[in-house]
Design a protein around this motif. Structure first.
Motif, PDB file in Angstrom:
ATOM      1  N   GLN A   1     -25.834  55.293  94.154  1.00 21.87           N
ATOM      2  CA  GLN A   1     -26.013  53.949  93.625  1.00 21.87           C
ATOM      3  C   GLN A   1     -25.493  53.909  92.188  1.00 21.87           C
ATOM      4  OE1 GLN A   1     -30.066  52.662  93.524  1.00 21.87           O
ATOM      5  NE2 GLN A   1     -29.590  50.675  92.637  1.00 21.87           N
ATOM      6  N   VAL A   2     -24.567  52.984  91.937  1.00 23.15           N
ATOM      7  CA  VAL A   2     -23.975  52.857  90.609  1.00 23.15           C
ATOM      8  C   VAL A   2     -24.929  52.117  89.681  1.00 23.15           C
ATOM      9  CG1 VAL A   2     -22.103  51.820  89.303  1.00 23.15           C
ATOM     10  CG2 VAL A   2     -21.627  52.920  91.497  1.00 23.15           C
ATOM     11  N   GLN A   3     -25.091  52.657  88.494  1.00 21.61           N
ATOM     12  CA  GLN A   3     -25.881  51.985  87.464  1.00 21.61           C
ATOM     13  C   GLN A   3     -25.164  52.063  86.133  1.00 21.61           C
ATOM     14  OE1 GLN A   3     -29.944  53.695  87.641  1.00 21.61           O
ATOM     15  NE2 GLN A   3     -30.596  51.621  88.129  1.00 21.61           N
ATOM     16  N   LEU A   4     -25.164  50.969  85.419  1.00 20.93           N
ATOM     17  CA  LEU A   4     -24.706  50.895  84.040  1.00 20.93           C
ATOM     18  C   LEU A   4     -25.838  50.244  83.254  1.00 20.93           C
ATOM     19  CD1 LEU A   4     -21.055  49.593  84.576  1.00 20.93           C
ATOM     20  CD2 LEU A   4     -21.728  51.924  83.991  1.00 20.93           C
ATOM     21  N   VAL A   5     -26.389  50.971  82.303  1.00 21.28           N
ATOM     22  CA  VAL A   5     -27.548  50.474  81.563  1.00 21.28           C
ATOM     23  C   VAL A   5     -27.201  50.429  80.081  1.00 21.28           C
ATOM     24  CG1 VAL A   5     -29.973  50.799  81.024  1.00 21.28           C
ATOM     25  CG2 VAL A   5     -29.110  51.416  83.302  1.00 21.28           C
ATOM     26  N   GLU A   6     -27.111  49.212  79.549  1.00 19.91           N
ATOM     27  CA  GLU A   6     -26.807  49.040  78.132  1.00 19.91           C
ATOM     28  C   GLU A   6     -28.085  49.084  77.297  1.00 19.91           C
ATOM     29  OE1 GLU A   6     -23.969  45.963  80.228  1.00 19.91           O
ATOM     30  OE2 GLU A   6     -26.056  46.611  80.411  1.00 19.91           O
TER      31      GLU A   6
ATOM     32  N   ALA B   1     -25.265  53.833  79.503  1.00 23.19           N
ATOM     33  CA  ALA B   1     -25.482  55.036  80.303  1.00 23.19           C
ATOM     34  C   ALA B   1     -25.070  54.765  81.737  1.00 23.19           C
ATOM     35  CB  ALA B   1     -26.948  55.442  80.240  1.00 23.19           C
ATOM     36  N   ALA B   2     -24.198  55.615  82.261  1.00 20.83           N
ATOM     37  CA  ALA B   2     -23.628  55.404  83.587  1.00 20.83           C
ATOM     38  C   ALA B   2     -24.123  56.443  84.576  1.00 20.83           C
ATOM     39  CB  ALA B   2     -22.109  55.460  83.503  1.00 20.83           C
ATOM     40  N   SER B   3     -24.160  56.063  85.827  1.00 27.04           N
ATOM     41  CA  SER B   3     -24.497  57.002  86.897  1.00 27.04           C
ATOM     42  C   SER B   3     -23.961  56.470  88.221  1.00 27.04           C
ATOM     43  CB  SER B   3     -26.012  57.211  86.998  1.00 27.04           C
ATOM     44  OG  SER B   3     -26.662  55.995  87.301  1.00 27.04           O
ATOM     45  N   GLY B   4     -23.756  57.380  89.168  1.00 29.54           N
ATOM     46  CA  GLY B   4     -23.379  56.976  90.516  1.00 29.54           C
ATOM     47  C   GLY B   4     -21.900  56.910  90.797  1.00 29.54           C
ATOM     48  N   PHE B   5     -21.054  57.310  89.840  1.00 36.56           N
ATOM     49  CA  PHE B   5     -19.619  57.346  90.082  1.00 36.56           C
ATOM     50  C   PHE B   5     -19.020  58.415  89.172  1.00 36.56           C
ATOM     51  CE2 PHE B   5     -18.109  55.146  86.247  1.00 36.56           C
ATOM     52  CZ  PHE B   5     -19.277  54.539  85.800  1.00 36.56           C
ATOM     53  N   THR B   6     -17.727  58.685  89.369  1.00 35.09           N
ATOM     54  CA  THR B   6     -17.056  59.731  88.591  1.00 35.09           C
ATOM     55  C   THR B   6     -16.702  59.163  87.231  1.00 35.09           C
ATOM     56  OG1 THR B   6     -16.213  60.636  90.664  1.00 35.09           O
ATOM     57  CG2 THR B   6     -15.250  61.462  88.619  1.00 35.09           C
ATOM     58  N   PHE B   7     -17.621  59.293  86.299  1.00 33.37           N
ATOM     59  CA  PHE B   7     -17.517  58.631  85.000  1.00 33.37           C
ATOM     60  C   PHE B   7     -16.257  59.064  84.254  1.00 33.37           C
ATOM     61  CE2 PHE B   7     -19.073  56.542  81.279  1.00 33.37           C
ATOM     62  CZ  PHE B   7     -18.722  57.353  80.206  1.00 33.37           C
ATOM     63  N   ARG B   8     -15.964  60.354  84.213  1.00 32.93           N
ATOM     64  CA  ARG B   8     -14.911  60.850  83.327  1.00 32.93           C
ATOM     65  C   ARG B   8     -13.532  60.330  83.691  1.00 32.93           C
ATOM     66  NH1 ARG B   8     -12.284  64.922  85.973  1.00 32.93           N
ATOM     67  NH2 ARG B   8     -13.404  65.874  87.728  1.00 32.93           N
ATOM     68  N   THR B   9     -13.346  59.899  84.938  1.00 38.00           N
ATOM     69  CA  THR B   9     -12.029  59.414  85.358  1.00 38.00           C
ATOM     70  C   THR B   9     -11.900  57.896  85.250  1.00 38.00           C
ATOM     71  OG1 THR B   9     -12.684  59.217  87.675  1.00 38.00           O
ATOM     72  CG2 THR B   9     -11.780  61.340  86.954  1.00 38.00           C
TER      73      THR B   9
ATOM     74  N   PHE C   1     -14.915  47.429  65.013  1.00 45.75           N
ATOM     75  CA  PHE C   1     -15.624  48.058  66.127  1.00 45.75           C
ATOM     76  C   PHE C   1     -14.875  49.305  66.581  1.00 45.75           C
ATOM     77  CE2 PHE C   1     -17.793  44.007  68.043  1.00 45.75           C
ATOM     78  CZ  PHE C   1     -18.309  43.705  66.789  1.00 45.75           C
ATOM     79  N   THR C   2     -15.627  50.277  67.090  1.00 47.98           N
ATOM     80  CA  THR C   2     -15.036  51.500  67.627  1.00 47.98           C
ATOM     81  C   THR C   2     -15.699  51.846  68.951  1.00 47.98           C
ATOM     82  OG1 THR C   2     -14.611  52.344  65.398  1.00 47.98           O
ATOM     83  CG2 THR C   2     -14.543  53.929  67.216  1.00 47.98           C
ATOM     84  N   ILE C   3     -14.893  52.012  69.981  1.00 51.09           N
ATOM     85  CA  ILE C   3     -15.405  52.447  71.285  1.00 51.09           C
ATOM     86  C   ILE C   3     -15.182  53.936  71.427  1.00 51.09           C
ATOM     87  CG2 ILE C   3     -13.233  51.931  72.504  1.00 51.09           C
ATOM     88  CD1 ILE C   3     -14.946  51.055  74.909  1.00 51.09           C
ATOM     89  N   SER C   4     -16.152  54.605  72.026  1.00 51.82           N
ATOM     90  CA  SER C   4     -16.027  56.046  72.258  1.00 51.82           C
ATOM     91  C   SER C   4     -16.825  56.386  73.521  1.00 51.82           C
ATOM     92  CB  SER C   4     -16.539  56.849  71.066  1.00 51.82           C
ATOM     93  OG  SER C   4     -17.921  56.592  70.844  1.00 51.82           O
ATOM     94  N   ARG C   5     -16.622  57.613  73.987  1.00 46.50           N
ATOM     95  CA  ARG C   5     -17.334  58.035  75.192  1.00 46.50           C
ATOM     96  C   ARG C   5     -17.707  59.499  75.079  1.00 46.50           C
ATOM     97  NH1 ARG C   5     -13.535  56.639  79.928  1.00 46.50           N
ATOM     98  NH2 ARG C   5     -15.105  57.740  81.177  1.00 46.50           N
TER      99      ARG C   5
ATOM    100  N   LEU D   1     -22.285  61.052  80.135  1.00 45.77           N
ATOM    101  CA  LEU D   1     -21.993  59.879  80.986  1.00 45.77           C
ATOM    102  C   LEU D   1     -22.304  58.588  80.244  1.00 45.77           C
ATOM    103  CD1 LEU D   1     -23.436  61.060  84.447  1.00 45.77           C
ATOM    104  CD2 LEU D   1     -21.219  61.579  83.402  1.00 45.77           C
ATOM    105  N   THR D   2     -21.891  58.522  79.007  1.00 48.21           N
ATOM    106  CA  THR D   2     -22.243  57.390  78.146  1.00 48.21           C
ATOM    107  C   THR D   2     -21.016  56.904  77.379  1.00 48.21           C
ATOM    108  OG1 THR D   2     -24.512  58.207  77.916  1.00 48.21           O
ATOM    109  CG2 THR D   2     -23.745  56.612  76.288  1.00 48.21           C
ATOM    110  N   VAL D   3     -20.913  55.604  77.266  1.00 47.73           N
ATOM    111  CA  VAL D   3     -19.889  54.987  76.431  1.00 47.73           C
ATOM    112  C   VAL D   3     -20.602  54.221  75.318  1.00 47.73           C
ATOM    113  CG1 VAL D   3     -19.703  52.938  77.909  1.00 47.73           C
ATOM    114  CG2 VAL D   3     -17.808  53.563  76.416  1.00 47.73           C
TER     115      VAL D   3
END
Length: 114
Positions: free
Chosen positions: A1-6, A23-31, A68-72, A77-79
């Motif tokens: 189950q995919v979850q994205l929790v801000e 915070a992400a879960s349930g999929f191949t985050f790094r790709t 703003f700066t985006i990073s991961r 498993l967090t952006v």
């Protein structure tokens, strides 16, 4: 189950800073390319920032570039979205997006006001 929790939203004064996390879960985050978007009532959802998978490339909306700066962190498993020099016009609900599967988080409110 995919979850994205801000998380990390809130009230901040103009000129202040906030860091959002997704915070992400349930999929191949790094790709997966990941993005932050924002939306105000009655308006379309706008792209704020995008970061690709490995290798990492970033792109920003015109109104936030330089502030703003985006990073991961693939291990966590967090952006992130580091937001500096915030302005009242940055007030919006901020959403996290995974480009693999086109999943979206529930959003987190950012309010910039004195």
């Amino acid at each position: 189950q995919v979850q994205l929790v801000e998380s990390g939203g809130g009230l901040v004064q103009p000129g202040g800073s906030l860091t959002l996390s997704c915070a992400a879960s349930g999929f191949t985050f790094r790709t997966s390319a990941m993005g932050w978007y924002r939306q105000t009532p009655g308006e379309e959802r706008d792209m704020v920032a995008i970061i690709t998978g490995t290798p990492e490339f970033t792109t920003y909306g015109d109104s936030v570039r330089g502030r703003f700066t985006i990073s991961r962190d693939n291990a966590k498993l967090t952006v992130y979205l580091q937001m500096n020099n915030l302005k009242p016009e940055d007030t919006a609900v901020y959403y996290c997006r995974s480009f693999i599967g086109n999943y979206w988080g529930q959003g987190t409110q950012v309010t910039v006001s004195s």
